[in-house]
Design a protein around this motif. Structure first.
Motif: not given
Length: 174
Positions: A79, A83, A42, A120, A72, A68-69, A116-117, A65, A74
């Motif tokens: 993401s 992002l 981030v 999520d 994770s 990160w995906d 984001f959080c 993103g 997600r």
């Protein structure tokens, strides 16, 4: 060296650094404090966006993103989309309203992590009606966000120093 070659070298270096940030972010036990680890992707993509503009920021936000995906639970693209949009917004804010300083990067990181959080938590916990979902918020999401905001000035100083070694100032053109 020609500006186009410097630009290519810059992108190769920064893509490598993004992979390194991703690896550090996902290495079990590394930088862990009470089970919380910072989401280094981030602040990384936000710093790139404010240093290089909205075009480069959008691409790095989407790629960061997706990375990160991949690591994770997600949905792929979740993401990346968030992002990418946040990096474009951060770049435009720094072009028109904010100075590129560590404090503003820290505030932008906090704002992006809040967005984001929240999304999520909403899409992966709240709408499904799980029991005791506040525990996820208090023990995982908030500590990760706070830790990430705390390390964002370090990410800014490192990337800004590296970026300063490259005299290329324009975005994509070459």
């Amino acid at each position: 060296m020609k500006p186009s070659k410097l630009r290519i070298l810059w992108h190769i270096l920064f893509l490598f650094l993004m992979l390194a940030a991703h690896t550090l972010q996902n290495t079990p036990g590394l930088f862990s404090i009470n089970g919380a680890r910072p989401a280094l992707i981030v602040p990384f993509v936000l710093v790139v966006a404010v240093l290089k503009g909205e075009g480069v920021g959008a691409v790095y936000g989407a790629v960061g993103g997706l990375l990160w995906d991949l690591s994770s639970r997600r949905l792929p693209g979740f993401s990346a989309l968030i992002l990418m949009v946040c990096c474009v917004a951060a770049a435009l804010l720094t072009i028109y309203f904010l100075r590129v300083i560590w404090f503003n990067i820290t505030l932008l990181t906090a704002a992006v992590l809040f967005i984001f959080c929240s999304l999520d938590y909403l899409f992966f916990y709240a709408i499904w009606g799980y029991n005791d979902i506040h525990i996820v918020l208090l023990q995982e999401i908030i500590p990760m966000a706070v830790y990430t905001v705390m390390v964002s000035p370090v990410v800014y100083f490192l990337l800004n120093k590296i970026n300063g070694k490259f005299p290329v100032t324009d975005n994509w053109s070459g």
